[in-house]
Scaffold this active site. Sequence first.
Site, short mmCIF file in Angstrom:
data_model
loop_
_atom_site.label_atom_id
_atom_site.label_comp_id
_atom_site.label_asym_id
_atom_site.label_seq_id
_atom_site.Cartn_x
_atom_site.Cartn_y
_atom_site.Cartn_z
N SER A 174 0.86 -1.17 0.00
CA SER A 174 0.00 0.00 0.00
C SER A 174 0.91 1.23 0.00
CB SER A 174 -0.87 -0.04 1.27
OG SER A 174 -1.57 1.18 1.40
N LYS B 47 -1.31 -0.97 -4.20
CA LYS B 47 -2.48 -0.14 -3.93
C LYS B 47 -2.00 1.29 -3.74
CE LYS B 47 -4.69 0.24 0.63
NZ LYS B 47 -5.52 -0.48 1.61
N LYS C 58 -2.94 5.20 -2.54
CA LYS C 58 -3.88 6.05 -1.82
C LYS C 58 -4.29 7.19 -2.75
CE LYS C 58 -3.94 4.06 2.22
NZ LYS C 58 -5.18 3.54 2.81
N ASP D 231 -7.29 3.35 -2.97
CA ASP D 231 -7.98 3.42 -1.67
C ASP D 231 -8.15 4.90 -1.31
OD1 ASP D 231 -8.94 3.17 0.90
OD2 ASP D 231 -7.18 2.14 1.71
N GLU E 24 -11.24 1.10 -3.27
CA GLU E 24 -11.50 0.84 -1.85
C GLU E 24 -12.05 2.09 -1.17
OE1 GLU E 24 -8.09 -0.97 -0.01
OE2 GLU E 24 -8.75 -0.50 2.02
N ASP F 18 -13.74 -1.01 3.41
CA ASP F 18 -12.80 -1.12 4.53
C ASP F 18 -13.51 -0.53 5.75
OD1 ASP F 18 -10.73 -0.81 6.37
OD2 ASP F 18 -9.33 0.16 5.02
N LYS G 265 -9.78 -6.45 8.06
CA LYS G 265 -8.69 -6.05 8.96
C LYS G 265 -8.98 -6.64 10.33
CE LYS G 265 -7.13 -1.80 6.85
NZ LYS G 265 -7.22 -0.34 6.86
N GLY H 80 -4.08 -3.96 6.33
CA GLY H 80 -3.17 -3.75 7.45
C GLY H 80 -3.28 -2.34 8.01
O1 OSB Z 1 -7.01 2.20 4.63
O2 OSB Z 1 -5.95 0.40 4.40
C1 OSB Z 1 -6.04 1.54 4.89
C2 OSB Z 1 -2.82 2.34 6.80
C3 OSB Z 1 -3.31 3.11 7.83
C4 OSB Z 1 -4.67 3.39 7.85
C5 OSB Z 1 -5.52 2.89 6.87
C6 OSB Z 1 -5.02 2.10 5.85
C7 OSB Z 1 -3.64 1.85 5.79
C8 OSB Z 1 -3.00 1.12 4.73
C9 OSB Z 1 -1.66 0.46 5.02
O3 OSB Z 1 -3.42 1.07 3.60
C10 OSB Z 1 -1.73 -1.01 4.94
C11 OSB Z 1 -0.45 -1.63 5.45
O4 OSB Z 1 0.49 -1.73 4.64
O5 OSB Z 1 -0.38 -2.01 6.64
MG MG Z 2 -8.32 1.08 3.35
#
Ligand code: OSB
Ligand code: MG
Length: 369
Positions: free
Chosen positions: A136, A162, A164, A189, A216, A241, A265, A293
Amino acid sequence: MRVVSARMHRVRQQLVHEFRTSSHQKSYLEHLLIELHDADGRVGWGEVASPSGPYYCAETTDTCWQITSQYLLPALIGTDWEHPEQAVENWRRVRGNEFAKSGVDAAVWTLWAAAQGMSLSAALGGTRREVVAGVSLGIEPTIDDLLEQVRLHTDAGYPRVKLKIAPGWDVEPVQAVRKEFADLDLHVDANGAYSESTEHLAALTALDDYGLTMIEQPFAPRNLLGHARLQATIDTPICLDESVETVHDLETAIELGSLRVLNIKVSRMGGLTPARAAHDRAVQDGIKVWCGGMHEFGIGRAANVAISSLPGFSLPSDVSASAKYYARDIISPEVVADRGVVRVPTGAGLGHEVDTALIAEHSIESISF
Ligand code: OSB
Ligand code: MG
């Protein structure tokens, strides 16, 4: 089984690369590590991976500290139970606070698995011996910086990336990445940053042209109807999510047509017990699942790897190697990914040694029960 004592540590770790989402930015994390002891000297570890501030969900590190120390651990210690699903009944009356619950739940599972001489994966009913990890990637200052991050991680062999996104950082970065990585398994996401305004809907609809595996959480967590409306007009699957904190949320979302994919999660859903139930429920309705995560340290990461070994986890999970996040992880061996493949440990309990010296070094505060 019975937990006779417990300790909780508030531990700070520096990220190797600063991470920005539509809602917040971070360069270090503070998570709570929970150790549960039984009368035979066994230890079970769990991690509360709440963000520090209330921008991903309502919980914060401070609320988790409070709920765990004042309600969850006192409700557990000294009670007799046969199975983790029975242990978690002790805090059934506590509403919400899923991140806090998840750390205690995971510690109960690792303690129980250790007592059975089983791996955490086997204890949960996992069938996979290895799981596929994606990465991510946060919002970067420039598109060139983002392309460099994508190159770094695809060169390391991660098969899925992924990105952001946020209003103003969506079609342009996706187009740039897709141009250079035509065949990459790519998804985005938004962490709920979009509304159903004409402008926002235009951007989300434009993303339909880039062969994304999923979009997402485009809208706010409670906007299940909005997600259903969008899913009816685009081909790209919507993944939820933040919207899904309980199996009941999931059932409502399925009924409304708000998702085709679920990010499970362990933290957001309150632990391995509800995460496994969500997996079972999603699979029953043909909803694809993968494990998300929260930048977990090794203890939470090991729980994520274990849940990802359940048969229904068919898409790559955010269980990247420890080294993607931290210079040194608190478990040994660290989580490693070989061309994006993470082996599921077979040793009893967590399947990793916990580095208590490193925890002590990075600990800000500890409390005993
Ligand atoms: O939305 O998935 C999310 C990290 C912090 C808060 C929200 C998210 C995330 C990640 C990181 O996308 C996922 C990871 O690599 O642990
Ligand atoms: Mg997410």
